[in-house]
Design a protein around this motif. Structure first.
Motif, mmCIF file in Angstrom:
data_model
loop_
_atom_site.group_PDB
_atom_site.id
_atom_site.type_symbol
_atom_site.label_atom_id
_atom_site.label_comp_id
_atom_site.label_asym_id
_atom_site.label_seq_id
_atom_site.Cartn_x
_atom_site.Cartn_y
_atom_site.Cartn_z
ATOM 1 N N LEU A 1 0.968 -1.550 0.557
ATOM 2 C CA LEU A 1 -0.164 0.298 0.038
ATOM 3 C C LEU A 1 0.658 1.754 0.001
ATOM 4 C CD1 LEU A 1 -3.070 -0.833 2.771
ATOM 5 C CD2 LEU A 1 -2.784 -1.434 0.341
ATOM 6 N N LEU A 2 -0.076 2.319 -0.679
ATOM 7 C CA LEU A 2 0.759 3.667 -0.688
ATOM 8 C C LEU A 2 0.912 4.126 0.356
ATOM 9 C CD1 LEU A 2 -0.788 5.751 -2.998
ATOM 10 C CD2 LEU A 2 1.343 5.254 -3.292
ATOM 11 N N ASN A 3 2.462 4.756 1.123
ATOM 12 C CA ASN A 3 2.658 5.545 2.469
ATOM 13 C C ASN A 3 2.779 6.576 2.419
ATOM 14 O OD1 ASN A 3 4.924 6.294 1.023
ATOM 15 N ND2 ASN A 3 6.887 5.687 1.426
ATOM 16 N N ALA A 4 3.099 7.529 3.232
ATOM 17 C CA ALA A 4 2.517 9.014 3.074
ATOM 18 C C ALA A 4 2.776 9.509 2.285
ATOM 19 C CB ALA A 4 2.890 9.705 4.421
ATOM 20 N N ASP A 5 4.501 9.301 1.919
ATOM 21 C CA ASP A 5 4.407 10.444 0.762
ATOM 22 C C ASP A 5 4.307 9.730 -0.494
ATOM 23 O OD1 ASP A 5 6.715 11.832 2.929
ATOM 24 O OD2 ASP A 5 7.866 10.543 1.967
ATOM 25 N N GLY A 6 4.093 8.711 -1.095
ATOM 26 C CA GLY A 6 2.723 8.015 -2.278
ATOM 27 C C GLY A 6 1.219 8.493 -2.437
ATOM 28 N N ILE A 7 0.699 8.935 -1.048
ATOM 29 C CA ILE A 7 -0.969 9.660 -0.937
ATOM 30 C C ILE A 7 -0.247 11.229 -1.239
ATOM 31 C CG2 ILE A 7 -2.611 10.242 -0.083
ATOM 32 C CD1 ILE A 7 -2.047 7.725 1.813
ATOM 33 N N ARG A 8 0.298 11.429 -0.936
ATOM 34 C CA ARG A 8 1.107 13.190 -0.803
ATOM 35 C C ARG A 8 1.208 13.450 -2.537
ATOM 36 N NH1 ARG A 8 3.953 12.933 3.667
ATOM 37 N NH2 ARG A 8 2.780 13.626 5.686
ATOM 38 N N ARG A 9 2.372 12.547 -2.635
ATOM 39 C CA ARG A 9 2.481 12.645 -4.551
ATOM 40 C C ARG A 9 0.939 12.520 -4.953
ATOM 41 N NH1 ARG A 9 6.476 8.844 -8.175
ATOM 42 N NH2 ARG A 9 5.536 9.848 -9.832
ATOM 43 N N ALA A 10 0.605 11.941 -4.802
ATOM 44 C CA ALA A 10 -0.806 11.485 -6.081
ATOM 45 C C ALA A 10 -1.962 12.512 -5.637
ATOM 46 C CB ALA A 10 -2.140 10.303 -5.280
ATOM 47 N N ALA A 11 -1.954 13.803 -4.277
ATOM 48 C CA ALA A 11 -2.908 14.440 -4.160
ATOM 49 C C ALA A 11 -2.150 15.518 -4.756
ATOM 50 C CB ALA A 11 -2.937 14.609 -2.856
ATOM 51 N N ALA A 12 -0.714 15.762 -4.560
ATOM 52 C CA ALA A 12 0.145 16.861 -5.443
ATOM 53 C C ALA A 12 -0.582 17.431 -7.283
ATOM 54 C CB ALA A 12 1.286 16.763 -5.687
ATOM 55 N N GLU A 13 -0.588 15.405 -7.712
ATOM 56 C CA GLU A 13 -1.224 15.017 -9.194
ATOM 57 C C GLU A 13 -2.624 15.569 -9.109
ATOM 58 O OE1 GLU A 13 0.073 14.425 -11.373
ATOM 59 O OE2 GLU A 13 2.662 13.455 -11.042
ATOM 60 N N GLY A 14 -3.169 16.154 -8.128
ATOM 61 C CA GLY A 14 -4.545 16.071 -8.360
ATOM 62 C C GLY A 14 -5.970 15.478 -8.021
ATOM 63 N N ILE A 15 -5.577 14.397 -7.886
ATOM 64 C CA ILE A 15 -6.128 13.569 -7.139
ATOM 65 C C ILE A 15 -7.067 13.224 -5.687
ATOM 66 C CG2 ILE A 15 -6.157 11.081 -6.320
ATOM 67 C CD1 ILE A 15 -5.700 11.342 -9.537
ATOM 68 N N GLU A 16 -7.980 13.193 -6.152
ATOM 69 C CA GLU A 16 -8.972 13.012 -4.491
ATOM 70 C C GLU A 16 -8.272 12.234 -3.204
ATOM 71 O OE1 GLU A 16 -13.856 13.912 -2.895
ATOM 72 O OE2 GLU A 16 -13.554 13.090 -5.349
ATOM 73 N N ILE A 17 -8.119 12.351 -2.515
ATOM 74 C CA ILE A 17 -7.632 11.416 -1.242
ATOM 75 C C ILE A 17 -8.753 11.403 -1.095
ATOM 76 C CG2 ILE A 17 -5.823 10.813 0.214
ATOM 77 C CD1 ILE A 17 -4.896 10.697 -2.363
ATOM 78 N N GLY A 18 -9.316 10.330 -0.193
ATOM 79 C CA GLY A 18 -10.643 9.781 0.437
ATOM 80 C C GLY A 18 -9.966 8.851 0.907
ATOM 81 N N SER A 19 -11.130 8.963 2.070
ATOM 82 C CA SER A 19 -10.414 7.047 3.313
ATOM 83 C C SER A 19 -11.314 6.439 2.654
ATOM 84 C CB SER A 19 -11.338 7.965 4.670
ATOM 85 O OG SER A 19 -11.510 6.710 5.799
ATOM 86 N N HIS A 20 -11.047 5.256 2.993
ATOM 87 C CA HIS A 20 -11.769 4.052 3.008
ATOM 88 C C HIS A 20 -11.418 3.286 4.357
ATOM 89 C CE1 HIS A 20 -12.680 0.568 0.748
ATOM 90 N NE2 HIS A 20 -11.788 -0.230 0.563
ATOM 91 N N GLY A 21 -11.648 3.669 5.652
ATOM 92 C CA GLY A 21 -11.247 4.236 6.616
ATOM 93 C C GLY A 21 -10.447 3.211 7.071
ATOM 94 N N LEU A 22 -10.219 3.445 8.574
ATOM 95 C CA LEU A 22 -8.680 3.517 9.375
ATOM 96 C C LEU A 22 -8.010 2.489 8.764
ATOM 97 C CD1 LEU A 22 -7.214 5.229 10.999
ATOM 98 C CD2 LEU A 22 -7.547 3.787 13.366
ATOM 99 N N THR A 23 -8.616 0.544 8.125
ATOM 100 C CA THR A 23 -7.585 -0.189 8.532
ATOM 101 C C THR A 23 -8.459 -1.657 7.689
ATOM 102 O OG1 THR A 23 -9.172 -1.598 9.997
ATOM 103 C CG2 THR A 23 -7.216 -0.086 10.752
ATOM 104 N N HIS A 24 -9.625 -0.545 6.997
ATOM 105 C CA HIS A 24 -10.404 -2.048 6.237
ATOM 106 C C HIS A 24 -11.425 -2.759 7.181
ATOM 107 C CE1 HIS A 24 -11.477 -4.441 2.996
ATOM 108 N NE2 HIS A 24 -11.016 -4.005 1.768
#
Length: 229
Positions: A105-128
């Motif tokens: 799974l993505l780490n924090a840097d990967g999520i921030r990179r996706a967000a910087a590319e204009g991807i909307e970041i949503g929650s899938h819950g904390l632990t599935h």
């Protein structure tokens, strides 16, 4: 509704599409005059009476291959998407799946990179965790807790939620609403309707243009029947 983008040779849950297949599917949308966008953008357009040419694209679980394989395809076709991630499993893997390979799974840097590319970041819950079986404390952590952690991680408000396993009931939907989300995605929410029980169509490796067309038509018919229209 997408999940992983990569090697699908060992894929018991059929959650993976290859980059080539994703590229072909996005191309099919564009040739039909449609454009993939984040769910929040689609809902905002529909609220204005617009958005008939928009399709909400979602990627569940936050697999690390999203940045490597999905982002280039989305860029190529001028599309956006919503990525639903698990802030309680940053840099982990899909431990909730008993079969098949472990997918990082993505780490924090990967999520921030996706967000910087204009991807909307949503929650899938904390632990599935399946919210329909969660106790009150777990339900609060998986909804409000995950939203707070993602907002801190990205520095932006989190408006979208996606129910793990696609399972939702009235109690789970109420918890998501109370946590401050603007909408929530399910798969087939049954009799539940509205912004906190949005239905989606699963898209997989076997979905050619003909299958995609059939799926969209059947999806509309099924939802009209569920709504009693």
């Amino acid at each position: 509704m997408y999940h992983s983008v990569g090697d699908c040779s060992d894929d018991p849950y059929r959650i993976t599409v290859t980059p080539g297949r994703l590229d072909a599917q996005l191309g099919w949308l564009r040739r039909r005059g449609l454009r993939g966008v984040p769910v929040a953008e689609l809902l905002a357009a529909r609220a204005r009476g617009a958005g008939r040419d928009l399709v909400g694209l979602t990627f569940d679980d936050g697999y690390a291959d999203f940045v490597e394989h999905a982002l280039p395809c989305l860029r190529r076709w001028g599309c956006g998407a919503t990525l639903f991630v698990l802030p309680g499993r940053l840099g982990g893997d899909n431990a909730w799946d008993p079969l098949g390979p472990r997918k990082p799974l993505l780490n924090a840097d990967g999520i921030r990179r996706a967000a910087a590319e204009g991807i909307e970041i949503g929650s899938h819950g904390l632990t599935h965790t399946d919210l329909t079986t969660a106790d009150a404390a777990t339900l609060a952590a998986e909804t409000a807790g995950s939203r707070a952690r993602l907002a801190e991680l990205t520095g932006a408000p989190v408006t979208g939620f996606c129910y793990p396993y696609g399972t939702v009931d009235a109690r789970a939907a109420d918890a998501v609403r109370a946590a401050g989300y603007g909408y929530a995605c399910a798969i087939d929410p049954g009799p539940l309707t509205g912004p906190y029980a949005l239905p989606r169509v699963h898209v997989g490796q076997r979905d050619t243009p003909v299958r995609l067309l059939l799926k969209t038509r059947l999806h509309r018919l099924r939802r009209r029947a569920a709504a009693g229209v």
